[in-house]
Design an enzyme around this catalytic site. Sequence first.
Site, PDB file in Angstrom:
ATOM      1  N   TYR A  22       1.009  -1.497   0.447  1.00 11.11           N
ATOM      2  CA  TYR A  22      -0.059   0.070  -0.125  1.00 11.11           C
ATOM      3  C   TYR A  22       0.905   1.023  -0.218  1.00 11.11           C
ATOM      4  O   TYR A  22       0.393   2.090  -0.269  1.00 11.11           O
ATOM      5  CB  TYR A  22      -1.252  -0.084   0.821  1.00 11.11           C
ATOM      6  CG  TYR A  22      -2.130  -0.942   0.846  1.00 11.11           C
ATOM      7  CD1 TYR A  22      -1.748  -2.416   0.946  1.00 11.11           C
ATOM      8  CD2 TYR A  22      -3.525  -0.510   0.858  1.00 11.11           C
ATOM      9  CE1 TYR A  22      -3.402  -3.358   1.011  1.00 11.11           C
ATOM     10  CE2 TYR A  22      -4.093  -1.820  -0.386  1.00 11.11           C
ATOM     11  CZ  TYR A  22      -4.090  -2.709  -0.129  1.00 11.11           C
ATOM     12  OH  TYR A  22      -5.113  -4.086   0.222  1.00 11.11           O
ATOM     13  N   ARG A  52       1.812   2.636  -3.340  1.00 13.29           N
ATOM     14  CA  ARG A  52       0.139   2.455  -3.706  1.00 13.29           C
ATOM     15  C   ARG A  52      -0.010   4.087  -3.795  1.00 13.29           C
ATOM     16  O   ARG A  52      -0.744   4.863  -4.407  1.00 13.29           O
ATOM     17  CB  ARG A  52      -0.823   2.228  -4.167  1.00 13.29           C
ATOM     18  CG  ARG A  52      -0.637   0.212  -4.627  1.00 13.29           C
ATOM     19  CD  ARG A  52      -2.047  -0.876  -4.727  1.00 13.29           C
ATOM     20  NE  ARG A  52      -3.636   0.063  -4.647  1.00 13.29           N
ATOM     21  CZ  ARG A  52      -4.401  -0.914  -4.733  1.00 13.29           C
ATOM     22  NH1 ARG A  52      -4.571  -1.671  -3.461  1.00 13.29           N
ATOM     23  NH2 ARG A  52      -5.511   0.077  -4.930  1.00 13.29           N
ATOM     24  N   GLN A  67     -15.156   1.890  -5.993  1.00 12.17           N
ATOM     25  CA  GLN A  67     -14.735   0.266  -5.452  1.00 12.17           C
ATOM     26  C   GLN A  67     -13.016   1.226  -5.313  1.00 12.17           C
ATOM     27  O   GLN A  67     -12.182   0.195  -5.088  1.00 12.17           O
ATOM     28  CB  GLN A  67     -14.625  -0.366  -6.667  1.00 12.17           C
ATOM     29  CG  GLN A  67     -16.603  -0.794  -6.657  1.00 12.17           C
ATOM     30  CD  GLN A  67     -15.977  -1.594  -7.597  1.00 12.17           C
ATOM     31  OE1 GLN A  67     -15.975  -3.114  -7.774  1.00 12.17           O
ATOM     32  NE2 GLN A  67     -16.727  -1.562  -8.543  1.00 12.17           N
ATOM     33  N   ASN A  68     -12.826   2.294  -5.222  1.00 10.15           N
ATOM     34  CA  ASN A  68     -11.476   2.249  -5.959  1.00 10.15           C
ATOM     35  C   ASN A  68     -10.644   3.398  -4.615  1.00 10.15           C
ATOM     36  O   ASN A  68     -12.456   4.228  -3.581  1.00 10.15           O
ATOM     37  CB  ASN A  68     -11.269   3.771  -6.930  1.00 10.15           C
ATOM     38  CG  ASN A  68     -11.411   2.778  -8.418  1.00 10.15           C
ATOM     39  OD1 ASN A  68     -11.009   2.755  -8.617  1.00 10.15           O
ATOM     40  ND2 ASN A  68     -11.783   3.975  -9.852  1.00 10.15           N
ATOM     41  N   VAL A  69      -9.651   3.207  -4.244  1.00 11.33           N
ATOM     42  CA  VAL A  69      -9.360   3.814  -2.894  1.00 11.33           C
ATOM     43  C   VAL A  69      -8.557   4.907  -3.227  1.00 11.33           C
ATOM     44  O   VAL A  69      -7.332   5.748  -2.231  1.00 11.33           O
ATOM     45  CB  VAL A  69      -8.714   2.463  -1.809  1.00 11.33           C
ATOM     46  CG1 VAL A  69      -9.639   1.547  -1.797  1.00 11.33           C
ATOM     47  CG2 VAL A  69      -7.300   2.502  -2.897  1.00 11.33           C
ATOM     48  N   ASP A  70      -7.780   5.149  -4.522  1.00 11.78           N
ATOM     49  CA  ASP A  70      -7.290   6.685  -4.674  1.00 11.78           C
ATOM     50  C   ASP A  70      -9.166   7.954  -4.778  1.00 11.78           C
ATOM     51  O   ASP A  70      -9.534   7.986  -4.112  1.00 11.78           O
ATOM     52  CB  ASP A  70      -7.002   6.831  -6.494  1.00 11.78           C
ATOM     53  CG  ASP A  70      -8.193   6.619  -7.196  1.00 11.78           C
ATOM     54  OD1 ASP A  70      -8.272   5.530  -8.159  1.00 11.78           O
ATOM     55  OD2 ASP A  70      -9.052   7.458  -7.202  1.00 11.78           O
ATOM     56  N   HIS A  89     -14.403   0.853  -0.707  1.00 16.82           N
ATOM     57  CA  HIS A  89     -14.191  -0.153  -0.397  1.00 16.82           C
ATOM     58  C   HIS A  89     -12.071   0.744   0.313  1.00 16.82           C
ATOM     59  O   HIS A  89     -11.132  -0.451   0.641  1.00 16.82           O
ATOM     60  CB  HIS A  89     -12.561  -1.572  -1.611  1.00 16.82           C
ATOM     61  CG  HIS A  89     -13.616  -2.057  -2.339  1.00 16.82           C
ATOM     62  ND1 HIS A  89     -13.207  -2.586  -3.611  1.00 16.82           N
ATOM     63  CD2 HIS A  89     -15.012  -2.720  -2.260  1.00 16.82           C
ATOM     64  CE1 HIS A  89     -14.776  -3.349  -4.259  1.00 16.82           C
ATOM     65  NE2 HIS A  89     -15.694  -3.795  -2.641  1.00 16.82           N
ATOM     66  N   SER A 103     -14.624  -4.204 -13.860  1.00 20.55           N
ATOM     67  CA  SER A 103     -15.222  -5.346 -14.286  1.00 20.55           C
ATOM     68  C   SER A 103     -16.217  -6.427 -13.879  1.00 20.55           C
ATOM     69  O   SER A 103     -17.271  -6.883 -14.651  1.00 20.55           O
ATOM     70  CB  SER A 103     -14.410  -6.730 -14.230  1.00 20.55           C
ATOM     71  OG  SER A 103     -14.205  -6.641 -13.239  1.00 20.55           O
TER      72      SER A 103
HETATM   73  N1  APR Z   1     -11.225   3.559 -19.364  1.00 21.07           N
HETATM   74  C1  APR Z   1     -12.735   2.990 -18.636  1.00 21.07           C
HETATM   75  N2  APR Z   1     -12.555   1.484 -18.621  1.00 21.07           N
HETATM   76  C2  APR Z   1     -11.332   0.607 -18.363  1.00 21.07           C
HETATM   77  C3  APR Z   1      -9.997   1.511 -19.053  1.00 21.07           C
HETATM   78  C4  APR Z   1     -10.353   2.765 -19.136  1.00 21.07           C
HETATM   79  N3  APR Z   1      -9.142   3.647 -19.430  1.00 21.07           N
HETATM   80  N4  APR Z   1      -9.823   0.668 -18.193  1.00 21.07           N
HETATM   81  C5  APR Z   1      -9.649  -0.782 -17.769  1.00 21.07           C
HETATM   82  N5  APR Z   1     -10.776  -0.236 -18.525  1.00 21.07           N
HETATM   83  C6  APR Z   1     -11.693  -1.438 -18.091  1.00 21.07           C
HETATM   84  C7  APR Z   1     -11.702  -2.659 -18.403  1.00 21.07           C
HETATM   85  O1  APR Z   1     -11.911  -3.374 -19.314  1.00 21.07           O
HETATM   86  C8  APR Z   1     -12.249  -3.682 -16.442  1.00 21.07           C
HETATM   87  O2  APR Z   1     -13.335  -4.022 -17.534  1.00 21.07           O
HETATM   88  O3  APR Z   1     -12.053  -1.427 -16.255  1.00 21.07           O
HETATM   89  C9  APR Z   1     -11.809  -2.037 -15.550  1.00 21.07           C
HETATM   90  C10 APR Z   1     -11.268  -2.811 -14.637  1.00 21.07           C
HETATM   91  O4  APR Z   1     -11.760  -4.160 -14.312  1.00 21.07           O
HETATM   92  P1  APR Z   1     -10.921  -4.268 -12.584  1.00 21.07           P
HETATM   93  O5  APR Z   1      -8.799  -4.830 -12.709  1.00 21.07           O
HETATM   94  O6  APR Z   1     -11.532  -5.595 -11.887  1.00 21.07           O
HETATM   95  O7  APR Z   1     -10.587  -3.947 -11.725  1.00 21.07           O
HETATM   96  P2  APR Z   1     -12.597  -3.368 -10.943  1.00 21.07           P
HETATM   97  O8  APR Z   1     -13.803  -3.764 -11.660  1.00 21.07           O
HETATM   98  O9  APR Z   1     -12.702  -1.984  -9.941  1.00 21.07           O
HETATM   99  O10 APR Z   1     -12.340  -4.182  -9.442  1.00 21.07           O
HETATM  100  C11 APR Z   1     -13.224  -4.631  -8.618  1.00 21.07           C
HETATM  101  O11 APR Z   1     -11.485  -6.415  -6.794  1.00 21.07           O
HETATM  102  O12 APR Z   1      -9.196  -6.666  -6.460  1.00 21.07           O
HETATM  103  C12 APR Z   1      -9.993  -5.616  -5.923  1.00 21.07           C
HETATM  104  O13 APR Z   1     -10.872  -4.203  -4.103  1.00 21.07           O
HETATM  105  C13 APR Z   1     -10.779  -4.662  -5.675  1.00 21.07           C
HETATM  106  O14 APR Z   1     -11.822  -2.640  -5.833  1.00 21.07           O
HETATM  107  C14 APR Z   1     -11.155  -3.547  -6.589  1.00 21.07           C
HETATM  108  C15 APR Z   1     -12.583  -4.437  -7.249  1.00 21.07           C
END
Ligand code: APR
Length: 232
Positions: free
Chosen positions: A54, A57, A87-90, A105, A173
């Site tokens: 962390y 990050r 869901q972002n921590v930023d 989160h 996702s």
């Molecule tokens: N603009 C929009 N979406 C994007 C971009 C972009 N430039 N680049 C990537 N993506 C999309 C990807 O296609 C994907 O669908 O962002 C999504 C990222 O998915 P993840 O990496 O799974 O992130 P997230 O859904 O936020 O994860 C949820 O999982 O690990 C835990 O706690 C963590 O909050 C996180 C949670």
Amino acid sequence: MKKKVVVLSGAGVSAESGISTFRDSGGLWDNYRVEDVATYEGWLRNRKLVLDFYNQRRKQLLEVEPNAGHYELARLETAYDVHVITQNVDDLHERAGSQHVMHLHGELKKARSTADPNYIIELDGWELNEGMTCPKGAQLRPHIVWFGEAVPMIEPAAELCAGADYFIVVGTSLVVYPAAGLVNHVPQESPKYVVDPKEVYAPIHNVTCVKEPASSGLKKVVDELLHIASRK
Ligand code: APR
């Protein structure tokens, strides 16, 4: 009375700011084992590894800026009552000007006592190290919801979604619950938008998919919603 727009954002909204997502190729979970750095068991096994994960990050967060996608959501507030559930921590939504941001989160810039979950502080710099304790003398931990831990804000988030006139999903996702389940609380008749360069499965009605990155995709959605508001 302004209509309510509820946004569910994930790591993808911060991708164009240079912050890695989790599950895209080269993402965080390609380089770290979730069980080592994002679970309470991992913390008990190797506290220093978790603190370093962390710290890295948090250090990066001090060097990046919000991107156009974040600013588009802030622009939407000129005509709507916008609530961002992230869901972002930023803190990029806040830094772009969004007034109502709910962190499901946790928050990277905050630390919490391991003895008293209500003792939460804002960190000055990017380092949270061993030996940094709360007034009770207990080690401080990242104020992050790890896998398997409760998501305290999920109820208020679900209530927000239930009252959404419009719903925007961006940069997630939709594979992590309970966050992903929020889409089911949005009224069927409320128009929904999914902004993501990839195909994202969202089991929802009345949805418009914008297969673009957040910066351009959110501009399209915000332009449309502002046009709708100007006609009223
Ligand atoms: N603009 C929009 N979406 C994007 C971009 C972009 N430039 N680049 C990537 N993506 C999309 C990807 O296609 C994907 O669908 O962002 C999504 C990222 O998915 P993840 O990496 O799974 O992130 P997230 O859904 O936020 O994860 C949820 O999982 O690990 C835990 O706690 C963590 O909050 C996180 C949670």
